[in-house]
Design a protein around this motif. Structure first.
Motif, PDB file in Angstrom:
ATOM      1  N   ARG A  83       0.594  -1.479   0.017  1.00  0.00           N
ATOM      2  CA  ARG A  83      -0.259  -0.250   0.188  1.00  0.00           C
ATOM      3  C   ARG A  83       1.068   0.872  -0.327  1.00  0.00           C
ATOM      4  O   ARG A  83       1.587   1.125   0.348  1.00  0.00           O
ATOM      5  N   TYR A  84       0.416   2.150  -0.924  1.00  0.00           N
ATOM      6  CA  TYR A  84       1.326   3.195  -0.238  1.00  0.00           C
ATOM      7  C   TYR A  84       0.857   4.195   0.491  1.00  0.00           C
ATOM      8  O   TYR A  84      -0.876   5.243   0.344  1.00  0.00           O
ATOM      9  N   GLU A  85       1.563   4.508   2.052  1.00  0.00           N
ATOM     10  CA  GLU A  85       0.772   4.772   2.578  1.00  0.00           C
ATOM     11  C   GLU A  85       2.263   5.863   2.962  1.00  0.00           C
ATOM     12  O   GLU A  85       2.912   5.935   2.406  1.00  0.00           O
ATOM     13  N   ARG A  86       1.676   7.186   4.038  1.00  0.00           N
ATOM     14  CA  ARG A  86       2.621   7.070   4.880  1.00  0.00           C
ATOM     15  C   ARG A  86       3.272   6.957   5.393  1.00  0.00           C
ATOM     16  O   ARG A  86       2.682   5.623   6.411  1.00  0.00           O
ATOM     17  N   MET A  87       4.577   6.943   5.544  1.00  0.00           N
ATOM     18  CA  MET A  87       5.582   5.945   6.083  1.00  0.00           C
ATOM     19  C   MET A  87       5.523   6.300   8.346  1.00  0.00           C
ATOM     20  O   MET A  87       5.990   7.807   8.036  1.00  0.00           O
ATOM     21  N   LYS A  88       5.629   5.797   9.098  1.00  0.00           N
ATOM     22  CA  LYS A  88       5.704   5.647   9.856  1.00  0.00           C
ATOM     23  C   LYS A  88       5.988   4.202  10.733  1.00  0.00           C
ATOM     24  O   LYS A  88       6.236   2.732  10.154  1.00  0.00           O
ATOM     25  N   THR A  89       6.660   4.524  11.664  1.00  0.00           N
ATOM     26  CA  THR A  89       6.820   2.741  12.097  1.00  0.00           C
ATOM     27  C   THR A  89       6.100   2.274  12.464  1.00  0.00           C
ATOM     28  O   THR A  89       4.994   2.484  12.753  1.00  0.00           O
ATOM     29  N   GLY A  90       6.268   0.733  11.639  1.00  0.00           N
ATOM     30  CA  GLY A  90       4.812  -0.095  11.956  1.00  0.00           C
ATOM     31  C   GLY A  90       4.125  -0.281  10.851  1.00  0.00           C
ATOM     32  O   GLY A  90       3.350  -0.799  10.738  1.00  0.00           O
ATOM     33  N   ARG A  91       4.684   1.059  10.261  1.00  0.00           N
ATOM     34  CA  ARG A  91       3.346   0.979   8.570  1.00  0.00           C
ATOM     35  C   ARG A  91       4.444   1.147   7.326  1.00  0.00           C
ATOM     36  O   ARG A  91       5.236   1.990   7.546  1.00  0.00           O
ATOM     37  N   TYR A  92       4.376   0.503   6.891  1.00  0.00           N
ATOM     38  CA  TYR A  92       4.929   0.395   5.964  1.00  0.00           C
ATOM     39  C   TYR A  92       4.813   0.329   4.582  1.00  0.00           C
ATOM     40  O   TYR A  92       3.792  -0.223   4.047  1.00  0.00           O
ATOM     41  N   ARG A  93       5.098   0.491   3.476  1.00  0.00           N
ATOM     42  CA  ARG A  93       4.479   0.184   2.206  1.00  0.00           C
ATOM     43  C   ARG A  93       4.762  -1.360   1.119  1.00  0.00           C
ATOM     44  O   ARG A  93       3.392  -2.186   0.693  1.00  0.00           O
ATOM     45  N   GLN A  94       5.533  -2.091   1.630  1.00  0.00           N
ATOM     46  CA  GLN A  94       5.812  -3.600   1.339  1.00  0.00           C
ATOM     47  C   GLN A  94       5.455  -3.972   3.033  1.00  0.00           C
ATOM     48  O   GLN A  94       6.133  -3.732   3.598  1.00  0.00           O
ATOM     49  N   PHE A  95       4.780  -4.487   3.502  1.00  0.00           N
ATOM     50  CA  PHE A  95       4.248  -5.214   4.765  1.00  0.00           C
ATOM     51  C   PHE A  95       3.809  -6.476   4.594  1.00  0.00           C
ATOM     52  O   PHE A  95       3.629  -7.245   3.566  1.00  0.00           O
ATOM     53  N   HIS A  96       3.913  -7.222   6.224  1.00  0.00           N
ATOM     54  CA  HIS A  96       3.704  -8.192   4.942  1.00  0.00           C
ATOM     55  C   HIS A  96       2.644  -8.223   6.492  1.00  0.00           C
ATOM     56  O   HIS A  96       2.569  -8.864   7.318  1.00  0.00           O
ATOM     57  N   GLN A  97       2.419  -9.707   6.600  1.00  0.00           N
ATOM     58  CA  GLN A  97       0.605  -9.996   6.869  1.00  0.00           C
ATOM     59  C   GLN A  97       0.553 -11.982   7.371  1.00  0.00           C
ATOM     60  O   GLN A  97       1.370 -12.242   6.303  1.00  0.00           O
ATOM     61  N   ILE A  98       0.386 -12.082   8.219  1.00  0.00           N
ATOM     62  CA  ILE A  98      -0.023 -13.162   8.361  1.00  0.00           C
ATOM     63  C   ILE A  98      -1.804 -12.850   8.650  1.00  0.00           C
ATOM     64  O   ILE A  98      -2.283 -12.560   9.355  1.00  0.00           O
ATOM     65  N   GLY A  99      -2.445 -14.405   8.047  1.00  0.00           N
ATOM     66  CA  GLY A  99      -3.348 -14.061   7.738  1.00  0.00           C
ATOM     67  C   GLY A  99      -4.659 -15.542   7.977  1.00  0.00           C
ATOM     68  O   GLY A  99      -3.711 -17.108   7.833  1.00  0.00           O
ATOM     69  N   ALA A 100      -5.915 -15.975   8.766  1.00  0.00           N
ATOM     70  CA  ALA A 100      -6.220 -16.433   8.628  1.00  0.00           C
ATOM     71  C   ALA A 100      -7.517 -16.661   7.935  1.00  0.00           C
ATOM     72  O   ALA A 100      -8.627 -14.893   8.542  1.00  0.00           O
TER      73      ALA A 100
END
Length: 424
Positions: free
Chosen positions: A114-131
């Protein structure tokens, strides 16, 4: 001199020394999810843009502002996936999984964009674990998904994470609530941010998810959706709470939780960490029920519920916990003379085949420099191999944490190391 090329902003490298934390979370999640009967699914990183427009919602910030969308050489509009639920639902439909198993439980791990405003814990390539769980409309399935996350956090040793739950109602009762909400928002329209003025006309519920402070204050005073639930939705939410109590899961009811995606119905929830390392990005996971998503994407009328966890944020919390991750070398082989280099390489290879973690500095160098390397990599033991050791078949196994060297036969080295007490 050529100019250095840096990685894309907000898309981070994960190097040794840090990646061990990630591997620990991933291993823990895989083992735990399998206990719950969830199988792993892997979907493409790129999907048809229409998938996210139809599922996430055209008026959401994710689709309107944040997606990485491009046209491929065939003229098709594709997007890097901004979340994991829609791709999983697409795969569920495409492969007619409902015909193979009426109750389906999947989990996934991987990068999202996501092309977001970056800050600690929020990145443009981020990683998820989902169920995701398909096929059950029962409150018990909502509770199982939340229990899955609770047990994962507990197994990881993460504390001070609270669970907030809410109900968003359904197509029967949500319109009445939306009318009340619109009335409240119109009374404060001049105070809303520019984006929320647009949301008010197109999708008023999105105003409650705005991160602008003045909009949040208006949202705080908004009527509660829980007061507008129809009887089936009220009973469903009450059953969720009762079953959570039966499992001993602590939670708080928070009527302001809306989540940022359009497909949610009924139960919705967020896991919020109190640790300051995350700053304002304190939500480590969230999800809920989305009973109409599969049908809206052209699939069967199958109810579903799911959760997504921010792997980046979980790893930030774990690094602050003081826990140790990764496995140091059990043995470092130091080469005493040039004539022993080949023998040392062969010995390291043999021990690795025996399942041991062995380090060897292929550059050679002085014994002093090799011992510094052994200390740096955190080896449990070192063994110096020279002409004397080669000819006698005997060596000294030195504990790096201190203590007397242990005489050992080179032919029995693997058995000795396997039987040795692991480093504390």
């Amino acid at each position: 001199m050529s100019q250095k090329i840096a990685g894309p902003k907000g898309m981070n490298d994960i190097l040794p020394g840090e990646v061990e934390v990630w591997q620990h979370v991933e291993r823990t999640a895989r083992e735990l999810f399998s206990r719950f009967g969830y199988g792993e699914v892997r979907t493409p990183t790129v999907e048809d843009t229409a998938l996210f427009v139809r599922s996430v919602g055209e008026e959401t910030d994710i689709v309107g502002k944040e997606m990485y969308t491009f046209e491929d050489k065939g003229g098709r509009s594709l997007s890097l996936r901004p979340e994991g639920t829609a791709p999983a639902a697409r795969a569920y439909i495409e492969h007619s999984v409902v015909n193979q198993e009426p109750l389906t439980r999947w989990f996934y791990m991987g990068p999202m964009f996501r092309y977001e405003r970056m800050k600690t814990g929020r990145y443009r390539q981020f990683h998820q674990i989902g169920a995701e769980a398909y096929g059950s409309k029962e409150p018990a399935q909502d509770v199982e998904i939340m229990d899955l996350v609770v047990q994962l956090l507990q197994t990881l040793g993460l504390k001070d994470v609270s669970l907030n739950i809410n109900s968003l109602g359904d197509e029967t009762c949500r319109p009445a609530y939306q009318e009340k909400l619109v009335g409240h928002l119109r009374a404060h329209v001049d105070e809303l941010c520019a984006d929320c003025k647009v949301r008010l006309e197109r999708n008023p519920l999105r105003v409650l998810d705005c991160k602008v402070e003045r909009c949040q204050q208006i949202a705080l005073a908004a009527p509660s959706i829980l007061e507008s639930l129809c009887e089936p939705c009220r009973e469903h939410f009450a059953s969720v709470q009762r079953k959570m109590g039966a499992l001993g899961i602590k939670f708080e009811i928070n009527h302001r939780i809306m989540r940022g995606l359009d497909y949610y119905t009924r139960t919705t929830f967020e896991f919020i960490a109190a640790h300051p390392v995350l700053g304002t990005a304190s939500t480590v996971g969230g999800g809920g029920r989305y009973d109409k998503l599969v049908k809206s994407l052209g699939g069967p009328d199958v109810p579903a519920v799911g959760v997504g966890l921010g792997l980046d944020r979980l790893c930030l919390l774990l690094r602050e916990s003081g826990q140790r991750f990764g496995q140091p070398a059990q043995l470092f082989i130091a080469v005493a003379d040039e004539g022993s280099a080949d023998e040392a390489l062969a010995l390291a290879s043999r021990l690795r085949r025996e399942g041991l973690r062995v380090e060897l500095d292929t550059r050679g160098g002085s014994l002093k420099s090799q011992m510094k390397r052994a200390d740096k990599v955190g080896a449990t033991y070192t063994l110096v191999l020279g002409e004397l050791e080669r000819t006698s078949g005997q060596a000294q196994l030195k504990p790096m944490a201190g203590g007397e060297p242990v005489p050992v036969k080179l032919a029995e080295l693997a058995q000795t190391l396997h039987a040795a007490k692991p480093a504390a």
